[in-house]
Design an enzyme around this catalytic site. Structure first.
Site, PDB file in Angstrom:
ATOM      1  N   ALA A   1       4.764   1.873  34.453  1.00  0.00           N
ATOM      2  CA  ALA A   1       3.660   1.317  33.685  1.00  0.00           C
ATOM      3  C   ALA A   1       3.397  -0.079  34.245  1.00  0.00           C
ATOM      4  O   ALA A   1       4.288  -0.702  34.836  1.00  0.00           O
ATOM      5  CB  ALA A   1       4.033   1.249  32.214  1.00  0.00           C
TER       6      ALA A   1
ATOM      7  N   GLY B   1       7.361   4.713  33.933  1.00  0.00           N
ATOM      8  CA  GLY B   1       6.266   5.590  33.508  1.00  0.00           C
ATOM      9  C   GLY B   1       5.853   6.562  34.605  1.00  0.00           C
ATOM     10  O   GLY B   1       5.334   7.646  34.307  1.00  0.00           O
TER      11      GLY B   1
ATOM     12  N   GLU C   1       8.205   9.359  34.344  1.00  0.00           N
ATOM     13  CA  GLU C   1       7.881  10.081  33.103  1.00  0.00           C
ATOM     14  C   GLU C   1       6.634  10.941  33.275  1.00  0.00           C
ATOM     15  O   GLU C   1       6.569  12.071  32.789  1.00  0.00           O
ATOM     16  CB  GLU C   1       7.703   9.075  31.958  1.00  0.00           C
TER      17      GLU C   1
ATOM     18  N   GLU D   1      13.578   0.574  33.336  1.00  0.00           N
ATOM     19  CA  GLU D   1      13.038  -0.315  32.298  1.00  0.00           C
ATOM     20  C   GLU D   1      14.081  -1.272  31.740  1.00  0.00           C
ATOM     21  O   GLU D   1      13.760  -2.349  31.256  1.00  0.00           O
ATOM     22  CB  GLU D   1      12.441   0.521  31.142  1.00  0.00           C
TER      23      GLU D   1
HETATM   24  N1  DAK Z   1       3.573  -3.001  37.409  1.00  0.00           N
HETATM   25  C1  DAK Z   1       2.723  -3.878  38.008  1.00  0.00           C
HETATM   26  N2  DAK Z   1       2.742  -4.169  39.318  1.00  0.00           N
HETATM   27  C2  DAK Z   1       3.662  -3.564  40.070  1.00  0.00           C
HETATM   28  C3  DAK Z   1       4.577  -2.631  39.522  1.00  0.00           C
HETATM   29  C4  DAK Z   1       4.505  -2.358  38.127  1.00  0.00           C
HETATM   30  N3  DAK Z   1       5.291  -1.458  37.537  1.00  0.00           N
HETATM   31  N4  DAK Z   1       5.375  -2.200  40.528  1.00  0.00           N
HETATM   32  C5  DAK Z   1       4.962  -2.830  41.639  1.00  0.00           C
HETATM   33  N5  DAK Z   1       3.937  -3.637  41.370  1.00  0.00           N
HETATM   34  C6  DAK Z   1       3.212  -4.496  42.316  1.00  0.00           C
HETATM   35  C7  DAK Z   1       4.053  -5.686  42.715  1.00  0.00           C
HETATM   36  O1  DAK Z   1       3.992  -6.715  41.753  1.00  0.00           O
HETATM   37  C8  DAK Z   1       3.376  -6.072  44.024  1.00  0.00           C
HETATM   38  O2  DAK Z   1       2.191  -6.764  43.731  1.00  0.00           O
HETATM   39  P1  DAK Z   1       1.797  -8.127  44.551  1.00  0.00           P
HETATM   40  O3  DAK Z   1       2.936  -9.039  44.373  1.00  0.00           O
HETATM   41  O4  DAK Z   1       1.625  -7.650  45.982  1.00  0.00           O
HETATM   42  O5  DAK Z   1       0.503  -8.562  43.912  1.00  0.00           O
HETATM   43  C9  DAK Z   1       2.995  -4.734  44.619  1.00  0.00           C
HETATM   44  O6  DAK Z   1       2.982  -3.807  43.525  1.00  0.00           O
HETATM   45  C10 DAK Z   1       3.988  -4.236  45.656  1.00  0.00           C
HETATM   46  O7  DAK Z   1       5.268  -4.288  45.079  1.00  0.00           O
HETATM   47  P2  DAK Z   1       6.517  -5.042  45.763  1.00  0.00           P
HETATM   48  O8  DAK Z   1       6.044  -6.175  46.606  1.00  0.00           O
HETATM   49  O9  DAK Z   1       7.484  -5.322  44.678  1.00  0.00           O
HETATM   50  O10 DAK Z   1       7.036  -3.879  46.730  1.00  0.00           O
HETATM   51  P3  DAK Z   1       8.529  -3.574  47.179  1.00  0.00           P
HETATM   52  O11 DAK Z   1       8.418  -2.485  48.196  1.00  0.00           O
HETATM   53  O12 DAK Z   1       9.244  -4.835  47.568  1.00  0.00           O
HETATM   54  O13 DAK Z   1       9.255  -3.016  45.878  1.00  0.00           O
HETATM   55  C11 DAK Z   1       9.442  -1.585  43.894  1.00  0.00           C
HETATM   56  C12 DAK Z   1       8.832  -1.780  45.318  1.00  0.00           C
HETATM   57  C13 DAK Z   1       8.828  -0.342  43.299  1.00  0.00           C
HETATM   58  C14 DAK Z   1      10.971  -1.381  44.050  1.00  0.00           C
HETATM   59  C15 DAK Z   1       9.187  -2.850  43.043  1.00  0.00           C
HETATM   60  O14 DAK Z   1       7.780  -3.127  43.113  1.00  0.00           O
HETATM   61  C16 DAK Z   1       9.554  -2.678  41.609  1.00  0.00           C
HETATM   62  O15 DAK Z   1      10.746  -2.787  41.249  1.00  0.00           O
HETATM   63  N6  DAK Z   1       8.552  -2.435  40.732  1.00  0.00           N
HETATM   64  C17 DAK Z   1       8.757  -2.332  39.313  1.00  0.00           C
HETATM   65  C18 DAK Z   1       9.387  -1.021  38.959  1.00  0.00           C
HETATM   66  C19 DAK Z   1       9.617  -0.900  37.443  1.00  0.00           C
HETATM   67  O16 DAK Z   1      10.331  -1.750  36.860  1.00  0.00           O
HETATM   68  N7  DAK Z   1       9.031   0.104  36.832  1.00  0.00           N
HETATM   69  C20 DAK Z   1       9.157   0.317  35.421  1.00  0.00           C
HETATM   70  C21 DAK Z   1       8.053  -0.437  34.742  1.00  0.00           C
HETATM   71  S1  DAK Z   1       8.203  -0.395  32.967  1.00  0.00           S
HETATM   72  C22 DAK Z   1       5.353   2.953  26.805  1.00  0.00           C
HETATM   73  C23 DAK Z   1       4.891   3.664  27.845  1.00  0.00           C
HETATM   74  C24 DAK Z   1       5.415   3.529  29.099  1.00  0.00           C
HETATM   75  C25 DAK Z   1       6.390   2.628  29.346  1.00  0.00           C
HETATM   76  C26 DAK Z   1       6.837   1.857  28.304  1.00  0.00           C
HETATM   77  C27 DAK Z   1       6.343   2.024  27.047  1.00  0.00           C
HETATM   78  N8  DAK Z   1       4.868   3.118  25.483  1.00  0.00           N
HETATM   79  C28 DAK Z   1       4.105   4.352  25.192  1.00  0.00           C
HETATM   80  C29 DAK Z   1       5.225   2.310  24.433  1.00  0.00           C
HETATM   81  C30 DAK Z   1       6.878   2.464  30.675  1.00  0.00           C
HETATM   82  C31 DAK Z   1       7.390   1.307  31.120  1.00  0.00           C
HETATM   83  C32 DAK Z   1       7.592   1.122  32.556  1.00  0.00           C
HETATM   84  O17 DAK Z   1       7.303   1.960  33.364  1.00  0.00           O
END
Ligand code: DAK
Length: 259
Positions: A66, A110, A113, A133
């Site tokens: 997400a 997400g 998911e 998360e």
């Molecule tokens: N959100 C926003 N931007 C993201 C992102 C994300 N989840 N993942 C990556 N990006 C963006 C990065 O910020 C970066 O943007 P710039 O800095 O270039 O502007 C760009 O994508 C490229 O990412 P990286 O530079 O970080 O690339 P790397 O290859 O170094 O790393 C990575 C890739 C996937 C390992 C890393 O980007 C990363 O760790 N991303 C976050 C992964 C994460 O934590 N995902 C879970 C998110 S929380 C709900 C519904 C759903 C959810 C919750 C509640 N309800 C119904 C209540 C779900 C929650 C989640 O999914």
């Protein structure tokens, strides 16, 4: 082709291919993208010519979760009142035609998911699955804690959810999370070929087969077996059953009409 801003949608030979397309954010799921996904699924459901959907991302990411930027400033009342992402997730869950996830690169949070909400997952060798998360001080929010646990078992699900460990494609296949692993450059074609195979079958039988497998996750064994038998009996009400069996005995390909 289509007018979506965050998706690329194309339909060919009974299959709609939906590509998540926010490359700068690794296809992070924001409200705009999920609303467009709802619209694309509504259109695919309404179009009788569409028999199957393939959902994919880019080579680098199916979806990296997400959108953390969109979520970061939200308050509890805002999340609760808007019932954040419930409407969009429910739309995927109640899509009646088969939907195949074709995953390359990251399927995190997400993204993982969303892939698990599809009927089955075909993974590229580059695929990485995870529910990270916990690193953000939150938890899975659209079914990850429940679906991942059912698919890979408690131990692996706890490991992934509590430590944010990612699973590669080989482990995902061993664990039953994905149905097959293919080379990255063959991913979309492999998923499209599976979808075209489904598209050539009786759409009524396909929907009923999907419903009975889904029931395996929702009912007891005896209720599920009973539902299967009732649906099996009811398939004999369709012309497609007559055609399928006649084609077999006449040694010719079946021409299903969805009636
Ligand atoms: N959100 C926003 N931007 C993201 C992102 C994300 N989840 N993942 C990556 N990006 C963006 C990065 O910020 C970066 O943007 P710039 O800095 O270039 O502007 C760009 O994508 C490229 O990412 P990286 O530079 O970080 O690339 P790397 O290859 O170094 O790393 C990575 C890739 C996937 C390992 C890393 O980007 C990363 O760790 N991303 C976050 C992964 C994460 O934590 N995902 C879970 C998110 S929380 C709900 C519904 C759903 C959810 C919750 C509640 N309800 C119904 C209540 C779900 C929650 C989640 O999914």
């Amino acid at each position: 082709m289509s007018d979506y801003k965050t998706l690329i949608v194309e339909t060919d030979q009974g299959v709609t291919l939906i590509r998540l397309n926010r490359p700068k954010a690794l296809n992070a799921l924001n409200t705009e993208l999920l609303d467009e996904l709802v619209a694309a699924l509504d259109a695919a459901e309404a179009d009788e010519a569409v028999r199957c959907v393939v959902l994919t991302g880019s080579e680098r990411a199916f979806a990296a979760g997400a959108d953390i930027v969109e979520m970061s400033s939200k308050s509890y009342p805002e999340m609760f009142k808007s019932d954040y992402f419930t409407r969009q997730a429910s739309r995927v869950e109640r899509f009646r035609k088969p939907i195949i996830a074709a995953v390359a690169g990251y399927a995190l949070g997400g993204g993982c998911e969303l892939a698990m909400m599809c009927d089955f997952i075909i993974a590229a060798e580059t695929a990485r699955f995870g529910q990270p998360e916990i690193n953000l001080g939150v938890s899975p929010g659209i079914g990850g804690s429940q679906r991942l646990t059912r698919f890979v078992g408690k131990s692996k699900a706890m490991d992934m959810i509590l430590t944010a460990r990612q699973m590669d494609a080989a482990e995902a296949e061993r664990s039953g999370l994905v149905s097959r692993v293919v080379p990255a450059d063959a991913l979309v074609e492999e998923a499209m070929a599976a979808a075209r195979k489904i598209a050539a079958l009786s759409p009524l039988a396909v929907m009923m087969n999907k419903e009975m497998v889904e029931a395996a996750y929702e009912t007891t064994l005896s209720q599920g077996v009973k539902l299967e038998r009732r649906l099996f009996h009811s398939l004999f009400a369709f012309e497609d059953q007559k055609e399928g069996m006649a084609a077999f005995t006449e040694k010719r390909p079946a021409a299903f009409k969805g009636r």
